[in-house]
Structure formats: structure tokens, C-alpha cells
Design a protein around this motif. Structure first.
Motif, mmCIF file in Angstrom:
data_model
loop_
_atom_site.group_PDB
_atom_site.id
_atom_site.type_symbol
_atom_site.label_atom_id
_atom_site.label_comp_id
_atom_site.label_asym_id
_atom_site.label_seq_id
_atom_site.Cartn_x
_atom_site.Cartn_y
_atom_site.Cartn_z
ATOM 1 N N VAL A 192 0.857 -1.186 0.000
ATOM 2 C CA VAL A 192 0.000 0.000 0.000
ATOM 3 C C VAL A 192 0.890 1.231 0.000
ATOM 4 N N LEU A 193 0.552 2.215 -0.844
ATOM 5 C CA LEU A 193 1.299 3.470 -0.933
ATOM 6 C C LEU A 193 0.529 4.573 -0.225
ATOM 7 N N VAL A 194 1.175 5.265 0.722
ATOM 8 C CA VAL A 194 0.538 6.386 1.413
ATOM 9 C C VAL A 194 1.503 7.573 1.435
ATOM 10 N N GLY A 195 0.949 8.775 1.510
ATOM 11 C CA GLY A 195 1.783 9.976 1.549
ATOM 12 C C GLY A 195 0.958 11.216 1.291
ATOM 13 N N GLY A 205 4.027 3.822 -7.839
ATOM 14 C CA GLY A 205 3.243 2.613 -8.110
ATOM 15 C C GLY A 205 3.428 2.133 -9.532
ATOM 16 N N ASN A 206 3.463 3.075 -10.479
ATOM 17 C CA ASN A 206 3.696 2.721 -11.881
ATOM 18 C C ASN A 206 5.092 2.129 -12.082
ATOM 19 N N SER A 220 0.552 20.258 -7.692
ATOM 20 C CA SER A 220 0.317 20.429 -6.264
ATOM 21 C C SER A 220 -1.060 19.899 -5.873
ATOM 22 N N ALA A 221 -1.970 19.812 -6.852
ATOM 23 C CA ALA A 221 -3.297 19.246 -6.581
ATOM 24 C C ALA A 221 -3.259 17.746 -6.816
ATOM 25 N N SER A 222 -4.029 17.016 -6.007
ATOM 26 C CA SER A 222 -4.001 15.560 -6.106
ATOM 27 C C SER A 222 -4.805 15.062 -7.290
ATOM 28 N N ILE A 223 -4.380 13.915 -7.823
ATOM 29 C CA ILE A 223 -5.096 13.267 -8.918
ATOM 30 C C ILE A 223 -5.840 12.046 -8.400
ATOM 31 N N THR A 224 -5.222 11.305 -7.470
ATOM 32 C CA THR A 224 -5.852 10.110 -6.901
ATOM 33 C C THR A 224 -6.906 10.528 -5.880
ATOM 34 N N ASP A 243 -2.880 2.104 -4.462
ATOM 35 C CA ASP A 243 -2.590 3.532 -4.379
ATOM 36 C C ASP A 243 -3.717 4.189 -3.584
ATOM 37 N N THR A 244 -3.381 5.153 -2.742
ATOM 38 C CA THR A 244 -4.380 5.793 -1.878
ATOM 39 C C THR A 244 -4.441 7.289 -2.143
ATOM 40 N N PRO A 245 -5.569 7.924 -1.803
ATOM 41 C CA PRO A 245 -5.635 9.385 -1.910
ATOM 42 C C PRO A 245 -4.628 10.013 -0.950
#
Length: 417
Positions: A192-195, A205-206, A220-224, A243-245
Motif C-alpha cells: 500500500v502506498l501512502v503519503g 506505483g507505476n 500540487s493538486a491531487s489526482i488520486t 494507491d491511496t488518496p
């Protein structure tokens, strides 16, 4: 024939180095007896087959007085291509000034690189009887003992050289990642990826999966916005990446982000083998610091045994002439978090397509999984952490209410007087 593994034992005279070497090989290869005087008077080695592996065991004299020779020995072992394991031996019992001095000398002999390949080997397991080793380590002495043992995190093991049997040797090799259970070969590895926003989680992840499956862009804005699970195959092993928000998402509240991230554990059912905390090497911000605190709070103390820091932007380190160790040392909160996680970290160059960086990451994760005996961070652990957090928050609310009530009562009494 070259050995499959080299094991070097280091420590003070009389702690049981030679007896431990004999336990590993399963035969009386080195002279060993209980004595205050040194039995081993020089560096010696023996080779034997242990659980199918050809293992070279190097026994050494008491470290004090042999510092220079042992530093050279450890340096030669580190430079060799043979896998290696350093065992820093300490006997169970009172932690004396002599033991502390010898253990520090052994740590200096292996050096920072060698410490990553080291285990603290405690001898005299028969003396503990039914007392758990973790209790002894946690309660076993003053600040000096705790400080030194803290450098090893979960990398310690107990030997009973009298009648402990062969299983304790198998367990040590499994913990150190030098023996495979057979189950791990080709088994699924769940991560699991967090941050926080903008650290390159999706790009990482890719890179791991070897294909572009997570939306990623420098912004600077999130995509996930929701948890996303993808699977791939690498060197015969199935990789599942969730992948996590991001935390501190500008498009949603912190509470909403944490609630969505919590779904990652069930999405990686029966649970992730590793939680990769992604941090950009360029700058360790207050949001990064708060991210580490939130992860510990959300997932509980047990998560430390299943956590690794994944640094992104490794390309910039080379350009700036900086090492990752420089970055870690610069920020106390980051250094402390990595120490709690067993000093596990890895650096990615997200622009690089070299699979070697993924191979090295998976090697580190698989070693951790073997130390955890194949266990993962389970949904049960997460639920227990949630319950503890709710109980703590409820208690804090009660304390706050009582404090306000007391303040109101005091103010009332002041008015009356």
C-alpha cells in the motif's frame, strides 16, 4: 566452493560466541567452555551445510583489543559478493559497563553498512525460562541498554546453546532473510502506498508495476481521489499495489481522506505485507512530519513492523551531490520514524526505467516479510488500532469535559467571593 552465506560473530569474551557458532553448524567445530579468560585467541572459520545452505562461520576473539583487526575483517566481508550476516553477541543477564563497551566496539567494527546486515544475538536462553524475549529486551536495563538495542529494532534473536535444538537456527536464518520457507517463492506480495499530495505515490506505483496504471502528474493538486488496486508480475512474483488518496488533499477534508485511506487494508485483503510511506527527497515539510504522525495514529504501533519509507526523486540527490543518509540525518522526526520502522527505506528514481531499483526494493520487502514469518498487517490489527484510537479520543473528551466543569465551578466560586 564459495559459501552461500558468511556469518561473523562479534562480542565480548565469555558471551558465548564459539558456542553459538557450534549451534549454527550443528557440531563442535570451535572450542567452547565457560571461562572468564578468552578461549578463542584468533580469528578462525569453519564451513558446513545448514538447512541446505553452505555456510561459512567466522568466530572471533573478544572485540576489546582486537578493534582494528575486526574492522578490517568486517570490511573485507562487506566488500565480498557473498551474502553475509553479522551477529553481535550479548549474554542474557545484567548489562555491565564492560558489556556496553564491547557491544559499542562491535557496532563500530561492522560500521553503518554492516549494521544493516546485523542481528543482536542474545545467548543464555535457558536462563529466561518462560519469560518472553521481547519482555527482556523491553525491560532489560538502563538507558544505555535500551539505546544500543534500539539500533537493532526487531533484528534480535535468542539462542539456547545448551539444549535449544536446530529450530532456533532455522528461525534466525528466516528472520535475517537467508532462508526461504518455500511459500514465499512466487507468492503474492501486497503493498500500500501512502503519503501527502505531490510526493509521487502514483508514479512510484507505476514504477513498481512496470506500466502506467495509476494517473500521475507533477502537480500540487491531487489526482488520486479513491483507493485503486492494480496487479502485475515481476520475476515470477505477483505484485499487488494499492494507491491511496493523499493526506492534506486540498479537494477534501482531512477526515474524508483518512476514511478513504482506511479502505486500503481491506482492498489488500487479507492485508498488506508492507505499507510504503512515500516521501519526496527534495524537502521534508511539516505536512510530511504530520503524515508520519497520522499513519502511526491510524494504523497503531504494530504497523512499524510492516512499514518502509520510499523516497522519490532520487535523481535530484545525484544532481545536488547529496546522499539519502544526509537527508535522513537532517530531519530528526524522519530519522526517528525510520528507526522505529527497523531502518527500512529505499530510493526511487521515478524517471529511470532500470528494473534494478524495483528488484532491490522487492528484495528488501521480501526480507521483511520473511522476518515477519509471512504475516501481513491484517484487518484485525487495523480494527484493534481503530478501537484504541476511539477509546483514547473518548477518554480525552471526558477529561476535557471534567476540566471545563472544574473551571466553571472555580469561576462561580470566585464570583461568590
Amino acid at each position: 566452493m564459495d559459501p552461500d552465506l558468511t556469518i561473523v560473530l562479534l562480542g565480548r569474551t565469555g558471551v558465548g560466541k564459539s558456542a553459538s557458532a557450534n549451534t549454527i553448524l550443528g557440531r563442535a567445530a570451535f572450542e567452547s567452555k565457560t571461562s572468564f579468560k578468552a578461549v578463542t585467541t584468533g580469528i578462525s572459520e569453519e564451513t558446513g551445510r545448514v538447512f541446505g545452505k553452505l555456510i561459512r562461520v567466522v568466530d572471533t576473539p573478544g572485540v576489546l583489543g582486537w578493534e582494528r583487526q575486526l574492522r578490517k575483517l568486517c570490511g573485507d566481508v562487506l566488500r565480498s559478493s557473498t551474502p553475509h550476516l553479522f551477529l553481535l553477541v550479548l549474554s542474557v543477564g545484567r548489562f555491565t559497563v564492560d558489556q556496553e563497551e564491547a557491544l559499542r566496539a562491535a557496532v563500530n567494527a561492522v560500521g553503518p553498512r554492516g549494521l544493516e546486515k546485523s542481528f543482536l544475538l542474545l545467548t543464555g536462553g535457558d536462563l529466561l525460562k518462560d519469560r518472553p524475549l521481547e519482555d527482556f529486551v523491553r525491560e532489560g536495563g538502563d538507558g544505555s541498554f535500551s539505546e544500543i538495542v534500539g539500533q537493532f529494532e526487531e533484528a534480535y534473536h535468542l539462542f539456547n546453546n545448551k539444549d535449544g535444538g536446530r529450530e532456533q537456527v532455522r528461525e534466525l536464518l528466516l528472520k535475517a532473510g537467508h532462508l526461504h520457507t518455500g511459500k514465499s517463492c512466487g507468492a503474492e506480495l501486497r503493498m500500500v502506498l501512502v503519503g501527502r499530495t505531490g510526493v509521487g505515490k502514483s508514479a512510484a506505483g507505476n514504477t513498481i508495476l512496470g506500466r502506467r496504471v495509476f494517473r500521475s502528474a507533477a502537480a500540487s493538486a491531487s489526482i488520486t481521489s479513491v483507493c485503486q488496486k492494480e496487479t502485475s508480475l515481476f520475476a515470477g512474483q505477483t505484485l499487488t499495489v494499492v494507491d491511496t488518496p493523499p493526506l492534506f488533499d486540498t479537494c477534501r477534508s482531512q477526515e474524508e481522506s483518512e476514511k478513504e485511506i482506511a479502505k486500503c487494508v481491506s482492498l489488500a485483503a487479507p492485508g498488506p505485507h508492507v505499507i510504503l510511506v512515500v516521501i519526496w527527497v527534495g524537502r521534508f515539510t511539516e505536512e510530511d512530519k504530520e503524515t508520519l504522525r497520522i499513519i502511526q495514529q491510524m494504523f497503531g504501533e504494530e504497523v512499524a513492523g510492516y512499514t518502509m519509507v520510499l523516497f522519490t526523486g532520487g535523481d535530484h540527490l545525484e544532481a545536488d551531490g547529496v546522499t539519502i543518509e544526509d537527508i535522513i540525518t537532517k530531519y530528526p522526526a524522519l530519522h526517528d520514524f525510520i528507526r522505529q520502522c527497523g531502518r527500512r527505506y529505499h530510493v526511487f528514481k521515478n524517471r529511470s526505467r532500470d528494473p534494478a531499483q524495483v528488484r532491490e526494493l522487492l528484495k528488501k520487502i521480501n526480507t521483511m516479510v520473511q522476518r515477519n514469518r509471512g504475516r501481513c498487517y491484517s484487518t484485525e490489527m487495523f480494527r484493534a488500532a481503530e478501537r484504541r484510537l476511539l477509546e483514547r479520543e473518548s477518554l480525552e473528551m471526558v477529561v476535557l469535559a471534567l476540566r471545563r466543569e472544574a473551571e466553571t465551578e472555580n469561576q462561580s466560586q470566585c464570583v461568590l467571593h
